[in-house]
Structures are given as structure tokens and as C-alpha cells.
Scaffold this motif. Sequence first.
Motif, mmCIF file in Angstrom:
data_model
loop_
_atom_site.group_PDB
_atom_site.id
_atom_site.type_symbol
_atom_site.label_atom_id
_atom_site.label_comp_id
_atom_site.label_asym_id
_atom_site.label_seq_id
_atom_site.Cartn_x
_atom_site.Cartn_y
_atom_site.Cartn_z
ATOM 1 N N CYS A 402 5.759 -6.749 9.124
ATOM 2 C CA CYS A 402 5.883 -5.656 8.157
ATOM 3 C C CYS A 402 4.547 -5.351 7.480
ATOM 4 O O CYS A 402 4.259 -4.192 7.161
ATOM 5 C CB CYS A 402 6.940 -5.989 7.104
ATOM 6 N N THR A 403 3.733 -6.374 7.281
ATOM 7 C CA THR A 403 2.395 -6.151 6.738
ATOM 8 C C THR A 403 1.574 -5.294 7.696
ATOM 9 O O THR A 403 0.893 -4.336 7.285
ATOM 10 C CB THR A 403 1.683 -7.495 6.495
ATOM 11 N N PHE A 404 1.641 -5.621 8.972
ATOM 12 C CA PHE A 404 0.954 -4.827 10.003
ATOM 13 C C PHE A 404 1.458 -3.386 10.009
ATOM 14 O O PHE A 404 0.675 -2.436 10.058
ATOM 15 C CB PHE A 404 1.183 -5.477 11.373
ATOM 16 N N ALA A 405 2.772 -3.209 9.933
ATOM 17 C CA ALA A 405 3.363 -1.865 9.951
ATOM 18 C C ALA A 405 2.908 -1.043 8.757
ATOM 19 O O ALA A 405 2.653 0.164 8.870
ATOM 20 C CB ALA A 405 4.886 -1.965 9.967
ATOM 21 N N SER A 406 2.818 -1.676 7.603
ATOM 22 C CA SER A 406 2.385 -0.967 6.407
ATOM 23 C C SER A 406 0.958 -0.452 6.569
ATOM 24 O O SER A 406 0.649 0.697 6.219
ATOM 25 C CB SER A 406 2.484 -1.902 5.188
ATOM 26 N N VAL A 407 0.085 -1.285 7.108
ATOM 27 C CA VAL A 407 -1.307 -0.889 7.318
ATOM 28 C C VAL A 407 -1.395 0.268 8.317
ATOM 29 O O VAL A 407 -2.121 1.251 8.096
ATOM 30 C CB VAL A 407 -2.149 -2.084 7.807
ATOM 31 N N MET A 408 -0.654 0.173 9.424
ATOM 32 C CA MET A 408 -0.682 1.237 10.430
ATOM 33 C C MET A 408 -0.170 2.557 9.856
ATOM 34 O O MET A 408 -0.711 3.637 10.131
ATOM 35 C CB MET A 408 0.176 0.840 11.642
ATOM 36 N N SER A 409 0.884 2.504 9.068
ATOM 37 C CA SER A 409 1.478 3.722 8.508
ATOM 38 C C SER A 409 0.532 4.393 7.533
ATOM 39 O O SER A 409 0.455 5.630 7.464
ATOM 40 C CB SER A 409 2.800 3.390 7.818
ATOM 41 N N MET A 410 -0.188 3.616 6.767
ATOM 42 C CA MET A 410 -1.128 4.184 5.797
ATOM 43 C C MET A 410 -2.265 4.943 6.479
ATOM 44 O O MET A 410 -2.943 5.760 5.865
ATOM 45 C CB MET A 410 -1.707 3.073 4.912
ATOM 46 N N ARG A 411 -2.466 4.689 7.762
ATOM 47 C CA ARG A 411 -3.537 5.371 8.507
ATOM 48 C C ARG A 411 -3.106 6.726 9.058
ATOM 49 O O ARG A 411 -3.933 7.457 9.616
ATOM 50 C CB ARG A 411 -4.006 4.475 9.656
ATOM 51 N N ILE A 412 -1.829 7.073 8.907
ATOM 52 C CA ILE A 412 -1.355 8.382 9.375
ATOM 53 C C ILE A 412 -1.930 9.480 8.487
ATOM 54 O O ILE A 412 -1.820 9.416 7.266
ATOM 55 C CB ILE A 412 0.184 8.429 9.386
ATOM 56 N N ARG A 413 -2.523 10.473 9.108
ATOM 57 C CA ARG A 413 -3.155 11.544 8.352
ATOM 58 C C ARG A 413 -2.143 12.597 7.946
ATOM 59 O O ARG A 413 -1.182 12.874 8.665
ATOM 60 C CB ARG A 413 -4.255 12.216 9.180
ATOM 61 N N LYS A 414 -2.401 13.238 6.817
ATOM 62 C CA LYS A 414 -1.582 14.361 6.362
ATOM 63 C C LYS A 414 -2.162 15.645 6.900
ATOM 64 O O LYS A 414 -3.371 15.842 6.898
ATOM 65 C CB LYS A 414 -1.545 14.392 4.835
ATOM 66 N N GLU A 415 -1.277 16.556 7.373
ATOM 67 C CA GLU A 415 -1.734 17.868 7.858
ATOM 68 C C GLU A 415 -1.400 18.935 6.842
ATOM 69 O O GLU A 415 -0.370 18.864 6.203
ATOM 70 C CB GLU A 415 -1.079 18.195 9.198
#
Length: 415
Positions: A402-415
Motif C-alpha cells: 500500500c505504501t508503494f501504491a500511494s507513491v505511484m498514485s501521487m505521480r499521476i498528473r492532472k490534466e
Amino acid sequence: MNGTEELKNNRNMSLFAVIAFGLVACLLYGVGAAIRNNIGMLLNPLAGHSGAAYDQVSLCIAMMNFMFGASQPVWGVIASKMSNRRVLGIGLCMLTAGLVGIMATHSIWTLFFFLGIVFGFGAGAVAFGMILTSCIHFVGQEHAMTISGMLNAAAGMVSFVLAPVMQSLLDRAGLAVTLTVLCVLCAALIPVSIFVTSRDPKSDDRGDVEKSGPDLSLPVQMNGIGLIKHAFANRTYRLLLAGFSTCGFHMVIIESHLYNQYISYGIPGRAASWAFSFYGVATITGALLSGWLSSRVHKGHLLGFYYGFRVVWTLFYLFLLPKNILTAFIFSIGLGMTGDATISPTSGLVNRDFQLHEVATLIGFLFLGHQTGAFLSAWLGGILFKATGGYTVIWMIDVALCTFASVMSMRIRKE
């Protein structure tokens, strides 16, 4: 009327009509999801019925979860060639056949086939992406997040009702009667699926359906492999897959082992089933709130918060709280608040970047990653419990993921 005209007319649909239709769709998705989610309550009865060990039945449930995910992209491609209605009908028949087969089984191998393969494959047809796309055809694209939140909430609502009902049936009438009731519920959903798909485009109108995402200059009827390759070229989709795969690991610890974990703490079965049902109630609140937030907050940051909260909440319960009925309810409610909340922002990002006729297949492929994680947690949970006598190790693996998932999700850019 072609697909484009239908979607344009749906824009004039009143909110009352959207909610009324949504409730019917929720019945279809909610019952199917709740039966699958509550299968873990049958783990010990199935072990006694089939003569298998706890970890062997865990493997069957793990395979069911994997097949649920692995079959979704397949069903998505089949639906694009046939129709959502046919796929849903076949899936409901397979769910019913799987439950009937489970009643007749008396060995680990037949249990593996009927629960792991038949039931799991059928569950993949009656899945979120398939039902969501039919709902969008009915109510219009602008109501997608509202319907998404309602569908996710439905799984929690039906689970809240079904968990204590199943526990009562198991205590008073046994496994066979419990499975018979579940069979009747699955069969009763077939006419509901016909109504939910009543505004799906005809096969010759699919090329005219309005796009839900940007014009990506793709062929309208892209084959499944080509579509997946195109999706993997999308940075957001890759990050979603990284996060959502860990979500499945987390969810199926809850669905397969949490009830038995409470029992291992000395909590009575009836109280444990109510704590588990309150998890279902909390998922309703979390899913509805997430559907509302997904249209107002950066979806990647929302996902990052959900996964991060799971880390903090799990550590808090495992190492700081006493293990009694009260804390079981508290832990279940906290887990439920993010339980199905990840689906709305995830589906919203897919819906944003891809075309409507691609959404069922692409969400299905995300669920393949989700259920690969689910397979591992259901199976490892049984193995690690047998090896250690507890569930702390499997939860600590979940904390890392879940820690890994949180980091990956925070890298999603907003359009």
C-alpha cells in the motif's frame, strides 16, 4: 436510433431517473459482488464439507479471485463482439452453476474447479466495468461518476445485509441451504441484467457511440491485444495498474481472512459477522463520498490518500489497539471507508483518457492486476496463518504494498 443519438438524449435525463435506474443497476452489481466478497465466510464450512485443509480452501478462493480478474478483459472483448447483455447472462448462469457444483463436491479438486474456475470466471462477467458501460449508455456520460459511486456503494450495502444472513443460515440450516439461497439470488438477477442493458447500442451502431475520452485516432474496433498495448503507452494507465494491483492484495485479506482473524482473537462468530458487515456499511459511505470527490479533487492524489490511509490504519490496529469486539468494529469501519473508494477515481481516469467502447476491457485489465494481488493474498494468508498461527505477516506485506501504491498514485498528473 444510433448510439450517438441515444447518448445525447440521455443528457436530458432527470436526476431522479438517473437514481432510479442506478438503484436497479446497483441490485445487479451489489448482489454479484457481495456473494463473491463474502465467500470467505464459507472457508471453514467448505473445509469440513470437502475434507480439505484451511490452506487448500484458501487456494481455491485465491483461484476464484484470480479468475475473476483474468476473465474480465476476455469478457470485455467478447462483449465488444456480441453484447454486454449476453456476457452478463452467461456470467450469471456460470455463477449459479458454480454454486450448485460446490454443493455437490466432496474433494479439493472438484471444489477447485467449481469455486476457483467456474464461479470465478462467471464473476468476471458480472463486473464493474461491464455494468458501468451499460449504465453510461442509459444515463449519459455526465452521470458516470454518480453511477460509479452508487455501484460501489451497492457492494457494501448488500454485503452488510448478506453477511449476517449467511452466518444465520450457516448456524441454523447448514452449508447446503446457504448455497441454495445464493443460487436463487444469482438466477434472479438475469431479468435485472436484461433491463440494465436495454439501451446498449446495437452491434452495427457501435462505431457511432460518442467518445468518452479524447480522440486517440484509434480504429473503432481495436482487437484486445492492440488495445492493451495502446493502454500501456499511457503513463497514467501504467501508474493505475501499479496501484490497483496492490489494492486487490489488500481487499482480499479482508474478504477471505478478516472474519476468521476476528474469530482467532476469541471474538464470537455472530459478533465477528456483524463486524464484517459493518465493513460493508462503511464501504457504502466511502464509495459515495469518493464518487463525489472524484469529480472535484485530483484523482491521483485521492488514490494516494486512500492507499496511504490503509497503511496507517492497519499499523494502528495491529500494534496499538486491544483485540476485542469494539476494536473489531472500529477497524472494520476504517477499512471500509477506503474499501471500494479506489474504484471511482480509477475508473474516472480510464474514462477520461480512453473511448467508451474501450472502457470495459481496460477496466477489466486493471482488475486482472487487482485480482492477481487478490490471488496472492488469499493463498498466502492461508499459508502464513498455518505457518505462524496468526495474520500479522500478511498484513505487514500489505502495508509495504500500500505504501508503494500511494507513491505511484501521487505521480499521476492532472490534466
